[in-house]
Design an enzyme around this catalytic site. Structure first.
Site, PDB file in Angstrom:
ATOM      1  N   ASP A  43       8.048   8.446 -29.278  1.00 28.60           N
ATOM      2  CA  ASP A  43       9.135   9.656 -29.376  1.00 28.60           C
ATOM      3  C   ASP A  43       9.667   9.838 -30.716  1.00 28.60           C
ATOM      4  O   ASP A  43      10.214   8.892 -31.436  1.00 28.60           O
ATOM      5  CB  ASP A  43      10.464   9.248 -28.441  1.00 28.60           C
ATOM      6  CG  ASP A  43      11.262  10.596 -28.049  1.00 28.60           C
ATOM      7  OD1 ASP A  43      10.909  11.547 -28.880  1.00 28.60           O
ATOM      8  OD2 ASP A  43      12.061  10.605 -27.183  1.00 28.60           O
ATOM      9  N   ASP A  44       9.116  10.913 -31.346  1.00 31.09           N
ATOM     10  CA  ASP A  44       9.637  11.310 -32.772  1.00 31.09           C
ATOM     11  C   ASP A  44       9.305  10.434 -33.863  1.00 31.09           C
ATOM     12  O   ASP A  44      10.055   9.864 -34.768  1.00 31.09           O
ATOM     13  CB  ASP A  44      11.303  11.265 -32.779  1.00 31.09           C
ATOM     14  CG  ASP A  44      11.750  12.662 -32.206  1.00 31.09           C
ATOM     15  OD1 ASP A  44      11.221  13.179 -31.514  1.00 31.09           O
ATOM     16  OD2 ASP A  44      12.851  12.927 -32.749  1.00 31.09           O
ATOM     17  N   CYS A  83      10.523  17.838 -28.210  1.00 29.58           N
ATOM     18  CA  CYS A  83      10.225  17.158 -26.991  1.00 29.58           C
ATOM     19  C   CYS A  83       9.704  17.877 -25.677  1.00 29.58           C
ATOM     20  O   CYS A  83       8.532  17.322 -25.421  1.00 29.58           O
ATOM     21  CB  CYS A  83      11.732  16.170 -26.569  1.00 29.58           C
ATOM     22  SG  CYS A  83      11.918  14.972 -27.693  1.00 29.58           S
ATOM     23  N   ASP A 254       4.918  11.972 -29.791  1.00 28.60           N
ATOM     24  CA  ASP A 254       5.383  13.607 -29.217  1.00 28.60           C
ATOM     25  C   ASP A 254       5.162  14.534 -30.303  1.00 28.60           C
ATOM     26  O   ASP A 254       4.866  15.615 -30.090  1.00 28.60           O
ATOM     27  CB  ASP A 254       6.313  13.676 -28.134  1.00 28.60           C
ATOM     28  CG  ASP A 254       7.589  13.474 -29.043  1.00 28.60           C
ATOM     29  OD1 ASP A 254       7.722  12.875 -29.813  1.00 28.60           O
ATOM     30  OD2 ASP A 254       8.728  13.630 -27.909  1.00 28.60           O
ATOM     31  N   HIS A 255       5.702  14.057 -31.254  1.00 26.68           N
ATOM     32  CA  HIS A 255       5.691  15.002 -32.681  1.00 26.68           C
ATOM     33  C   HIS A 255       6.112  14.231 -33.782  1.00 26.68           C
ATOM     34  O   HIS A 255       6.750  13.103 -33.626  1.00 26.68           O
ATOM     35  CB  HIS A 255       6.384  16.085 -32.399  1.00 26.68           C
ATOM     36  CG  HIS A 255       7.793  15.820 -31.992  1.00 26.68           C
ATOM     37  ND1 HIS A 255       8.720  15.693 -32.852  1.00 26.68           N
ATOM     38  CD2 HIS A 255       8.358  15.951 -30.734  1.00 26.68           C
ATOM     39  CE1 HIS A 255       9.881  15.710 -32.268  1.00 26.68           C
ATOM     40  NE2 HIS A 255      10.003  15.812 -31.013  1.00 26.68           N
TER      41      HIS A 255
END
Length: 486
Positions: A43-44, A83, A254-255
């Site tokens: 995540d992130d 997200c 996710d990014h």
């Protein structure tokens, strides 16, 4: 005695024959079994913050190991650096505009068939272990779903390791599992006396080397990456202990956090590493463009099916099997700054091929006057959005081969006029196919609002931005496009 000996020999040979047949039958059965599919999602986390992607100052031994044992993708993308929209692509095979989730904390269209339906139809159990961040429940019908688990002395909940291990031990059916970590997303660890020399800087953040608050945050972020690394190691140990080689394991994030809410590569380019013993050749790389929308079609292809009509993604199974084939000529990006804490009206779209990238910022300060509606309460927010990003031009064009960090805008370079025109044309064809709320005409600057009382409305305060009292609660339902909030 001679007769007894002959009978004994006959029985022994029969047992050996049956044993060989049984062994052959079992091997055949194992070989015929559909592969297990595991997708681990961090995540992130920036693609630039892994050892296997060139950052020697961060601890990512588990992902680095996967790269050595499998395939590393250098050009994997999500369409949105936020997200919920990013995850919705993984689970539906469709870009955010088409699946409906193009603003954070909003829901996928209720008529979409997600991974839970598609993979169940192909004989798989579909499991979510960790952070969800997608809705509605009617679209995402997980066979099993385990929430993140609270843990002491760390800033974020852990993935449900005990549940994952128990499932690996007991499962009989082929399964598709998404293990979704809450790391390294902030809140980060508190690192005392951080040193800027322990951080790797890039063109997009090197000006912050002497920013003590930034260095401290970055040190905490690195420590959170290390914490996620321990989780991945535990999962891989379980996979190697309980599952056979017929298991595809994919790692991604996710990014990127450094480009969150943008359509720059620091937000949209994602780490993507795949291991599949006896299928993927160890230590290989791919430079082909792949996309999060391609994951579900690939899983369906592996399971013996094929993507359905209207699905944006394409299978990259041939790449996993060693073929260097083009999957996508272009990938696309979406930016929606509304329905977040810093909500502003500043939508962008992006189209990218292997070398060139075009961005259009539809509410740039250059064109804001043409976007005004004549309604003072609406125009306040349109003008406010343009001012919030006043340094971002209407058009951006980058030569990624020579400028991978997008530092030099070539939109007005006459030598690249044909390149830009081709990208612009393709972008608007795609936007039309997606049913985009924007189009090529100026003066079309829709503002959105979540349905009901939830979400962040433009004409109300949030913890990070204040609205003048004179303009609060002045927008009506006729001023908005209403989107589905969860």
């Amino acid at each position: 005695m001679k007769v007894f000996s002959k009978i004994s020999i006959f029985i022994l040979l029969a047992i050996l024959f049956l044993s060989c047949n049984t062994s052959t039958s079992q091997k055949k059965k194992a070989g015929d079994k559909k592969p297990n599919l595991i997708f681990y999602l961090a995540d992130d986390q920036d693609v630039y913050d892994y050892g296997c992607y060139g950052n020697e100052k961060v601890s990512t031994s588990a992902v680095d190991r996967l790269a050595k044992e499998g395939m590393l993708f250098n050009n994997a993308f999500t369409a949105q650096a936020i997200c919920a929209p990013s995850r919705s692509q993984l689970f539906t095979g469709n870009y955010p505009l088409k699946n409906g989730c193009f603003a954070n904390h909003t829901a996928t269209r209720p008529d979409i068939k997600s991974v839970t339906t598609q993979m169940k139809n192909l004989g798989y159990e579909v499991v979510l272990a960790g952070k969800s961040h997608v809705k509605p429940t009617s679209v995402y019908q997980w066979d099993r779903e385990w929430e993140p688990v609270p843990k002491k002395d760390v800033p974020r909940d852990y993935i449900p390791l005990d549940s994952i291990e128990g499932y690996f031990k007991a499962t009989k059916k082929p399964f598709c599992m998404f293990i979704t970590s809450k790391y390294p997303h902030g809140k980060y660890f508190d690192v005392e006396n951080p040193n800027a020399d322990d951080i790797k800087f890039y063109p997009f953040n090197e000006h912050k080397k002497k920013d003590k608050a930034y260095v401290k945050s970055k040190a905490g972020y690195y420590r959170s990456i290390e914490e996620d690394n321990t989780q991945i190691e535990k999962v891989l140990e379980m996979v190697d202990t309980y599952l056979d080689d017929n298991t595809l394991f994919i790692y991604s994030a996710d990014h990127g956090v450094s480009g969150k809410f943008t359509v720059k590569d620091i937000g949209l380019k994602v780490p993507f590493v795949a291991r599949w013993p006896k299928v993927i050749k160890p230590g290989t790389t791919s430079n082909q463009l792949i996309h999060y929308t391609d994951v579900l079609p690939t899983f369906m292809n592996i399971a013996g099916g094929k993507s359905t009509d209207g699905m944006d993604g394409k299978s990259f199974l041939p790449i996993l099997q060693g073929e260097d084939v083009e999957v996508n000529q272009y990938v696309y990006g979406v930016r929606t700054n509304q329905n977040i804490l810093n909500s502003e009206v500043f939508p962008s779209r992006m189209v990218r091929n292997q070398r060139y990238k075009y961005i259009r910022n539809f509410n740039s300060i250059e064109v804001v006057e043409q976007n005004l509606t004549g309604k003072p309460n609406v125009d306040y927010f349109i003008q406010r959005g343009a001012q919030a990003f006043k340094n971002e031009p209407f058009e951006e064009l980058y030569d990624l081969e020579n400028d991978p960090f997008e530092q030099q805008n070539l939109a007005n370079n006459s030598e690249l006029k044909a390149v830009k025109e081709r990208l612009v044309k393709d972008l608007f064809v795609w936007m039309n196919e997606q049913g985009d709320i924007l189009n090529e005409e100026l003066g079309n600057m829709p503002i959105i609002t979540p349905k009901g009382k939830k979400g962040f409305k433009l004409d109300q305060d949030t913890p990070r931005r204040q609205i003048p009292d004179s303009i609060k609660n002045t927008l009506t339902k006729d001023d908005y496009i209403v989107i589905q909030h969860w």
